[in-house]
Design a protein around this motif. Structure first.
Motif, PDB file in Angstrom:
ATOM      1  N   GLY A  60     -39.460 -15.212  17.905  1.00  9.58           N
ATOM      2  CA  GLY A  60     -39.458 -16.155  16.799  1.00  9.58           C
ATOM      3  C   GLY A  60     -40.368 -15.772  15.661  1.00  9.58           C
ATOM      4  O   GLY A  60     -40.216 -16.263  14.538  1.00  9.58           O
ATOM      5  N   GLU A  61     -41.348 -14.896  15.910  1.00  4.65           N
ATOM      6  CA  GLU A  61     -42.261 -14.429  14.868  1.00  4.65           C
ATOM      7  C   GLU A  61     -41.955 -12.991  14.442  1.00  4.65           C
ATOM      8  O   GLU A  61     -42.587 -12.479  13.513  1.00  4.65           O
ATOM      9  CB  GLU A  61     -43.709 -14.507  15.358  1.00  4.65           C
ATOM     10  CG  GLU A  61     -44.223 -15.919  15.584  1.00  4.65           C
ATOM     11  CD  GLU A  61     -44.539 -16.658  14.283  1.00  4.65           C
ATOM     12  OE1 GLU A  61     -44.648 -15.995  13.230  1.00  4.65           O
ATOM     13  OE2 GLU A  61     -44.673 -17.888  14.318  1.00  4.65           O
ATOM     14  N   ASP A  62     -41.024 -12.351  15.117  1.00  2.00           N
ATOM     15  CA  ASP A  62     -40.637 -10.972  14.797  1.00  2.00           C
ATOM     16  C   ASP A  62     -39.649 -11.008  13.636  1.00  2.00           C
ATOM     17  O   ASP A  62     -38.433 -10.925  13.818  1.00  2.00           O
ATOM     18  CB  ASP A  62     -40.020 -10.316  16.026  1.00  2.00           C
ATOM     19  CG  ASP A  62     -39.734  -8.827  15.832  1.00  2.00           C
ATOM     20  OD1 ASP A  62     -40.201  -8.274  14.814  1.00  2.00           O
ATOM     21  OD2 ASP A  62     -39.046  -8.250  16.680  1.00  2.00           O
ATOM     22  N   VAL A  63     -40.190 -11.131  12.427  1.00  2.00           N
ATOM     23  CA  VAL A  63     -39.376 -11.411  11.249  1.00  2.00           C
ATOM     24  C   VAL A  63     -38.294 -10.359  11.045  1.00  2.00           C
ATOM     25  O   VAL A  63     -37.138 -10.681  10.746  1.00  2.00           O
ATOM     26  CB  VAL A  63     -40.274 -11.511   9.994  1.00  2.00           C
ATOM     27  CG1 VAL A  63     -39.427 -11.747   8.757  1.00  2.00           C
ATOM     28  CG2 VAL A  63     -41.302 -12.632  10.169  1.00  2.00           C
ATOM     29  N   ASP A  64     -38.638  -9.086  11.196  1.00  2.00           N
ATOM     30  CA  ASP A  64     -37.653  -8.029  10.973  1.00  2.00           C
ATOM     31  C   ASP A  64     -36.920  -7.636  12.250  1.00  2.00           C
ATOM     32  O   ASP A  64     -36.113  -6.697  12.242  1.00  2.00           O
ATOM     33  CB  ASP A  64     -38.292  -6.795  10.330  1.00  2.00           C
ATOM     34  CG  ASP A  64     -39.532  -6.312  11.081  1.00  2.00           C
ATOM     35  OD1 ASP A  64     -39.766  -6.796  12.208  1.00  2.00           O
ATOM     36  OD2 ASP A  64     -40.247  -5.462  10.541  1.00  2.00           O
ATOM     37  N   GLN A  65     -37.214  -8.330  13.352  1.00  2.64           N
ATOM     38  CA  GLN A  65     -36.489  -8.143  14.614  1.00  2.64           C
ATOM     39  C   GLN A  65     -36.473  -6.690  15.077  1.00  2.64           C
ATOM     40  O   GLN A  65     -35.479  -6.196  15.604  1.00  2.64           O
ATOM     41  CB  GLN A  65     -35.050  -8.665  14.481  1.00  2.64           C
ATOM     42  CG  GLN A  65     -34.960 -10.172  14.306  1.00  2.64           C
ATOM     43  CD  GLN A  65     -35.519 -10.942  15.500  1.00  2.64           C
ATOM     44  OE1 GLN A  65     -35.020 -10.813  16.612  1.00  2.64           O
ATOM     45  NE2 GLN A  65     -36.557 -11.735  15.266  1.00  2.64           N
ATOM     46  N   GLY A  78     -42.016 -22.207  14.557  1.00  8.09           N
ATOM     47  CA  GLY A  78     -42.198 -23.652  14.580  1.00  8.09           C
ATOM     48  C   GLY A  78     -42.909 -24.180  15.804  1.00  8.09           C
ATOM     49  O   GLY A  78     -42.742 -25.359  16.159  1.00  8.09           O
ATOM     50  N   ASN A  79     -43.751 -23.356  16.444  1.00  6.91           N
ATOM     51  CA  ASN A  79     -44.445 -23.832  17.640  1.00  6.91           C
ATOM     52  C   ASN A  79     -45.852 -24.354  17.343  1.00  6.91           C
ATOM     53  O   ASN A  79     -46.617 -24.631  18.258  1.00  6.91           O
ATOM     54  CB  ASN A  79     -44.517 -22.721  18.698  1.00  6.91           C
ATOM     55  CG  ASN A  79     -45.427 -21.565  18.286  1.00  6.91           C
ATOM     56  OD1 ASN A  79     -45.881 -21.487  17.140  1.00  6.91           O
ATOM     57  ND2 ASN A  79     -45.686 -20.651  19.213  1.00  6.91           N
ATOM     58  N   GLY A  80     -46.198 -24.445  16.053  1.00  6.55           N
ATOM     59  CA  GLY A  80     -47.499 -24.974  15.668  1.00  6.55           C
ATOM     60  C   GLY A  80     -48.581 -23.933  15.536  1.00  6.55           C
ATOM     61  O   GLY A  80     -49.718 -24.254  15.194  1.00  6.55           O
ATOM     62  N   ILE A  81     -48.262 -22.654  15.787  1.00  2.00           N
ATOM     63  CA  ILE A  81     -49.241 -21.571  15.680  1.00  2.00           C
ATOM     64  C   ILE A  81     -48.692 -20.518  14.723  1.00  2.00           C
ATOM     65  O   ILE A  81     -47.546 -20.067  14.864  1.00  2.00           O
ATOM     66  CB  ILE A  81     -49.536 -20.948  17.055  1.00  2.00           C
ATOM     67  CG1 ILE A  81     -50.207 -21.983  17.961  1.00  2.00           C
ATOM     68  CG2 ILE A  81     -50.424 -19.731  16.920  1.00  2.00           C
ATOM     69  CD1 ILE A  81     -50.582 -21.461  19.317  1.00  2.00           C
ATOM     70  N   ILE A  82     -49.503 -20.120  13.785  1.00  2.00           N
ATOM     71  CA  ILE A  82     -49.076 -19.155  12.772  1.00  2.00           C
ATOM     72  C   ILE A  82     -49.279 -17.730  13.280  1.00  2.00           C
ATOM     73  O   ILE A  82     -50.348 -17.385  13.799  1.00  2.00           O
ATOM     74  CB  ILE A  82     -49.865 -19.369  11.462  1.00  2.00           C
ATOM     75  CG1 ILE A  82     -49.482 -20.719  10.835  1.00  2.00           C
ATOM     76  CG2 ILE A  82     -49.601 -18.234  10.469  1.00  2.00           C
ATOM     77  CD1 ILE A  82     -50.334 -21.097   9.645  1.00  2.00           C
ATOM     78  N   ASP A  83     -48.232 -16.917  13.150  1.00  2.00           N
ATOM     79  CA  ASP A  83     -48.299 -15.471  13.419  1.00  2.00           C
ATOM     80  C   ASP A  83     -48.723 -15.143  14.851  1.00  2.00           C
ATOM     81  O   ASP A  83     -49.453 -14.170  15.092  1.00  2.00           O
ATOM     82  CB  ASP A  83     -49.251 -14.785  12.431  1.00  2.00           C
ATOM     83  CG  ASP A  83     -48.704 -14.747  11.022  1.00  2.00           C
ATOM     84  OD1 ASP A  83     -47.481 -14.848  10.865  1.00  2.00           O
ATOM     85  OD2 ASP A  83     -49.501 -14.608  10.075  1.00  2.00           O
ATOM     86  N   ASP A  84     -48.251 -15.908  15.804  1.00  2.00           N
ATOM     87  CA  ASP A  84     -48.504 -15.564  17.210  1.00  2.00           C
ATOM     88  C   ASP A  84     -47.485 -14.502  17.639  1.00  2.00           C
ATOM     89  O   ASP A  84     -46.547 -14.766  18.372  1.00  2.00           O
ATOM     90  CB  ASP A  84     -48.457 -16.800  18.109  1.00  2.00           C
ATOM     91  CG  ASP A  84     -47.183 -17.627  17.951  1.00  2.00           C
ATOM     92  OD1 ASP A  84     -46.740 -17.820  16.804  1.00  2.00           O
ATOM     93  OD2 ASP A  84     -46.636 -18.075  18.970  1.00  2.00           O
ATOM     94  N   LEU A  85     -47.729 -13.295  17.184  1.00  2.00           N
ATOM     95  CA  LEU A  85     -46.747 -12.220  17.326  1.00  2.00           C
ATOM     96  C   LEU A  85     -46.589 -11.759  18.766  1.00  2.00           C
ATOM     97  O   LEU A  85     -45.482 -11.447  19.206  1.00  2.00           O
ATOM     98  CB  LEU A  85     -47.151 -11.021  16.451  1.00  2.00           C
ATOM     99  CG  LEU A  85     -47.432 -11.290  14.975  1.00  2.00           C
ATOM    100  CD1 LEU A  85     -47.694  -9.982  14.254  1.00  2.00           C
ATOM    101  CD2 LEU A  85     -46.291 -12.047  14.326  1.00  2.00           C
ATOM    102  N   ILE A  86     -47.709 -11.677  19.513  1.00  2.00           N
ATOM    103  CA  ILE A  86     -47.665 -11.164  20.885  1.00  2.00           C
ATOM    104  C   ILE A  86     -48.416 -12.090  21.849  1.00  2.00           C
ATOM    105  O   ILE A  86     -48.661 -11.737  22.998  1.00  2.00           O
ATOM    106  CB  ILE A  86     -48.263  -9.749  20.965  1.00  2.00           C
ATOM    107  CG1 ILE A  86     -49.719  -9.741  20.489  1.00  2.00           C
ATOM    108  CG2 ILE A  86     -47.431  -8.759  20.159  1.00  2.00           C
ATOM    109  CD1 ILE A  86     -50.433  -8.409  20.708  1.00  2.00           C
ATOM    110  N   GLY A  87     -48.755 -13.257  21.394  1.00  2.00           N
ATOM    111  CA  GLY A  87     -49.608 -14.199  22.107  1.00  2.00           C
ATOM    112  C   GLY A  87     -50.582 -14.785  21.110  1.00  2.00           C
ATOM    113  O   GLY A  87     -50.234 -15.013  19.956  1.00  2.00           O
ATOM    114  N   TYR A  88     -51.833 -14.991  21.524  1.00  2.00           N
ATOM    115  CA  TYR A  88     -52.795 -15.586  20.602  1.00  2.00           C
ATOM    116  C   TYR A  88     -54.206 -15.423  21.135  1.00  2.00           C
ATOM    117  O   TYR A  88     -54.419 -15.289  22.347  1.00  2.00           O
ATOM    118  CB  TYR A  88     -52.484 -17.073  20.399  1.00  2.00           C
ATOM    119  CG  TYR A  88     -53.002 -17.639  19.101  1.00  2.00           C
ATOM    120  CD1 TYR A  88     -52.446 -17.247  17.888  1.00  2.00           C
ATOM    121  CD2 TYR A  88     -54.048 -18.556  19.072  1.00  2.00           C
ATOM    122  CE1 TYR A  88     -52.909 -17.756  16.684  1.00  2.00           C
ATOM    123  CE2 TYR A  88     -54.521 -19.076  17.883  1.00  2.00           C
ATOM    124  CZ  TYR A  88     -53.946 -18.657  16.687  1.00  2.00           C
ATOM    125  OH  TYR A  88     -54.413 -19.159  15.490  1.00  2.00           O
TER     126      TYR A  88
END
Length: 802
Positions: A203-208, A225-235
């Motif tokens: 969901g955060e992998d913009v360019d897939q 939309g999970n309430g966390i910004i840029d959680d690309l690989i976790g947080y």
């Protein structure tokens, strides 16, 4: 080999271990296993509110906290509370009878660091709006592959006794559809033996593109939309810790980057899923099988940082941050959670988060602790797998009289935990090292749980955990003082794999341009009696060895379910079949002698492209060459904004060239997206004396060490491939006699007028061949007569100039 022993999971540096040995203190505890002094976050209190409290009224202003509840506000302001935040920022009230705990009731309140927390808690517990008030605990860190250090991993390589992962890998090596959440000090996610198995949040992998911690995706937006910004690989959930950070360690502010300075989390991650058969470092229990098909990646490591390395050399965790990481793992679909920390202090928030994870079907593996005590920790809850540690002789790991693996009737199972070689982070530099403790035993069990889930993803938590626990090897004989106190024994991956059904298959072709047929072959080991195939494009079959034709481009997951004596087995290989419709084709154009002509190169791609290498030749005897000043042009093409476009080879003598096109320079990850259009323009000079009618073919050329019929070569997201290629042609125009200037236009009255003028006054000058309409070799009145007849009657038809 450098060895670093983790005792009580608090020890993070070899020097600290030695100092503890010298002082006789191997843990923050006594021989009874009870800590001398429990650790709590300074100035922090957790509360659990009663169900009728409206948290929407909570606010903070002018340095004060306001809940809208007068009696509670009086307490908070009296003790100078300066912050109030939910422990679970994304929590929503659960549905009635869902079995889930209501996490919206938990809040962390901040007071001055020197505040009397006991007095605050006493006051809060007298308030009718508060169900629980407590301190915030600080937890302590408790097939034959070609990996070069594999033989040094006694727990992964022969001979027995050990979990026999090497035999289990014949059945299952780990599936990238399974997610293992590592709640720890972070993960060195770019470690060369882990990077391929790091979970990427789709969901955060913009360019897939699946790139781990991709800078292109750090856009400051909560894309999923999970309430966390840029959680690309976790947080990175770490928010506060006692003692301040060690020099070079990440500070204590929550952020998207869960990198690991300490090394503990990276070591744990490697035990679970270091990349197998990749020729690098070590192996992991469920690390996949690299060096072959793209579908055989290992389980995905979800990187959740909740601890860090403080200035005193301790690896510590904030209990609220652990709880938040648990809730994140649940919301993001983790199948297994590993937490290798001490749990000697109770936290209602953490207990609620654990309960919700278990209710969601997640296996939770927890290190039993290193105090050599039989007293259970607070996380040893029903449904949690508490893991004791053993050595290479199947004996309970023990260091001395006050340090060793915990034990008791609450232990679920044991696993190797002494001298375990795995990946590490040395202040963000990758390496390997051997650590010891139940911190290492727990991820061995978590790795096996991930293998079981990989083999049968549809298993419930209870069934998967039961297989793990009840296929262990009994080790009572090796541990006469601990009979019945080390769980069911030491885990055995091979026995676990034998207890469940397996589906396996192969295919004769997995990459091609559509349409193409794929012959699938069942290789399931248990003599199945029924098969159910799903080919990813909507097609299905119940044949044992079906032939399926792919007609639409795409990257497809193929699934097989089989029914055999041990039950239903299943296999799901993501990205298994890559169906393409990719072409590179060139224009065919006509050109006049003495001109410059543009030859368009068209490219259609159905996958994201990283690089295009285009070798071609236009060898000819007509003198046609690439324009020396501008041999190619990107203006207005699909490659106009590429970072790199230049020649790999440029042999103008032989007229052989290799053009390399790269969307982004090294270190960047933007790809050419699927599409079609002009890729680049080749510019050719046609000499004035080029023989008319010459045909110059612009064909693909060979690259050494690659098949001569497979060029150009494209590197795409799913691998290298060779698009279907159609050569282009340049034809030096040959004109029809009567076309006075031989300019390629249709013979008409203007040509007649020009011929009359030339025959009468000698101008304009004609093309010698074109004005000789009747091909006699002399331009005279007979040519005029011939042309008049053709233009009025259509006969005789003039021939073409050579």
């Amino acid at each position: 080999m450098r060895k670093c022993y983790r005792i009580s999971i608090v020890v993070t540096l070899l020097g600290l271990i030695l100092s503890l040995l010298a002082s006789g203190q191997l843990a923050a505890g006594t021989g009874s296993g009870q800590p001398d002094k429990a650790l709590y976050a300074a100035g922090k209190v957790n509360i659990q509110l009663e169900d009728d409290v409206d948290v929407g009224r909570f606010q903070r202003g002018f340095g004060l906290v306001s809940t809208g509840l007068g009696s509670l506000d009086n307490i908070l302001n009296g003790f100078k509370a300066d912050a109030l935040r939910p422990v679970f920022a994304r929590a929503e009230r659960p549905k009635v009878n869902s079995g889930m705990r209501d996490l919206t009731r938990f809040y962390e309140i901040s007071f001055p660091d020197n505040a009397d927390l006991d007095a605050i808690i006493r006051a809060l517990m007298q308030n009718p709006h508060i169900r629980v008030a407590e301190k915030v605990p600080i937890c302590m860190m408790d097939a034959v592959p070609n990996d070069p250090q594999y033989s040094n991993q006694w727990s992964m390589s022969p001979p027995a006794p050990d979990p026999q992962f090497y035999n289990a890998w014949d059945s299952e090596t780990g599936s990238d559809s399974i997610k293992v959440a590592i709640i720890d000090t972070g993960v060195l996610y770019r470690h060369p033996d882990l990077a391929g198995n790091i979970w990427v949040n789709p969901g955060e992998d913009v360019d897939q593109d699946g790139v781990v911690f991709d800078n292109d995706d750090l856009n400051g937006i909560d894309d999923d939309g999970n309430g966390i910004i840029d959680d690309l690989i976790g947080y990175d959930f770490l928010s506060s810790l006692s003692g301040g950070p060690a020099p070079g360690e990440d500070g204590y502010t929550r952020d998207p980057d869960p990198n690991d300075f300490d090394g503990h989390g990276t070591h744990v991650s490697g035990i679970v899923a270091a990349m197998n058969n990749n020729g690098t470092n070590v192996t992991g229990a469920a690390g996949g099988w690299y060096g072959g098909h793209r579908s055989y990646r290992g389980v995905r490591i979800m990187c959740l940082r909740a601890g860090g390395h403080n200035a005193a050399g301790q690896g510590l965790f904030n209990s609220n941050d652990i709880a938040a990481a648990f809730d994140y793992a649940r919301l993001m679909g983790a199948n297994v959670i590993n937490l290798s920390v001490s749990d000697r202090s109770y936290s209602a928030a953490r207990a609620a988060a654990i309960a919700n994870a278990l209710n969601a079907g997640i296996t939770y593996c927890h290190s039993a602790g290193n105090e050599d005590t039989s007293e259970a920790g607070y996380d040893a809850l029903p449904g949690v797998l508490s893991i004791a540690a053993t050595n290479r002789y199947d004996q309970k790991w023990k260091w001395n009289d006050t340090s060793g693996s915990n034990f008791g009737d609450w232990i679920s199972v044991s696993a190797p935990g002494e001298d375990i070689l795995s990946t590490v982070s040395n202040a963000y530099s990758p390496g390997t090292a051997s650590y010891t403790g139940t911190s290492m035993a727990s991820p061995n069990a978590a790795g096996l749980s991930a293998l079981i889930r990989s083999a049968m993803p549809s298993l419930t938590r209870q069934k998967a955990d039961s297989i793990l626990v009840h296929t262990a090897d009994n080790i009572d004989a090796q541990n006469p003082l601990y009979v019945g106190l080390l769980g069911t024994g030491r885990i055995n991956a091979y026995t676990a794999m034998q207890a469940i059904a397996h589906a396996k298959f192969t295919a004769d072709l997995t990459d091609a341009n559509v349409p193409f047929g794929v012959q699938f072959t069942d290789q399931s080991p248990g003599s199945p009696t029924a098969w159910t195939w799903a080919f990813g494009d909507g097609g299905t079959s119940v044949d044992q060895n079906p032939l399926h034709t792919y007609t639409s481009p795409g990257i497809y997951m193929v699934s097989l379910k089989v029914d055999e004596a041990r039950g239903l087995g299943e296999r799901h290989l993501r990205n298994f079949v890559w169906a393409r419709a990719d072409t590179i084709k060139l224009d065919s154009v006509a050109a006049n002698p003495g001109s410059t002509v543009t030859l368009n190169v068209y490219y259609r791609n159905t996958a994201q492209v990283k690089e295009i290498i285009f070798p071609f030749t236009n060898a000819n005897s007509a003198g046609v060459v690439l324009d020396p000043s501008t041999p190619f042009d990107k203006t207005g093409t699909r490659s106009e904004n590429f970072d790199y476009a230049d020649w790999i080879t440029y042999n103008d003598g032989a007229q052989q060239f290799t053009l390399r096109l790269v969307p982004n320079s090294p270190g960047n990850t933007l790809y050419m997206q699927p599409g079609a259009g002009v890729l680049v323009k080749l510019m050719y000079d046609i000499p004035a004396d080029a023989p008319r009618g010459s045909v110059i073919t612009v064909d693909s050329a060979s690259i050494p060490a690659l098949p001569s019929d497979k060029h150009p070569v494209v590197t795409a997201l799913w691998g290298n491939y060779w698009p279907v290629y159609k050569p282009g042609k340049i034809v030096v125009r040959s004109c029809q006699r009567g076309n006075f200037r031989c300019d390629g236009t249709i013979v008409d009255l203007s040509d007649l007028s020009s011929l009359v003028s030339f025959l009468t006054i000698g101008t304009p000058a004609p093309d010698p061949c074109a004005a000789n309409v009747n091909a006699t070799g002399i331009i005279d009145l007979s040519d005029l007569s011939y042309l008049v007849s053709y233009l009025t009657t259509g006969t005789p038809v003039p021939s073409y100039c050579p």
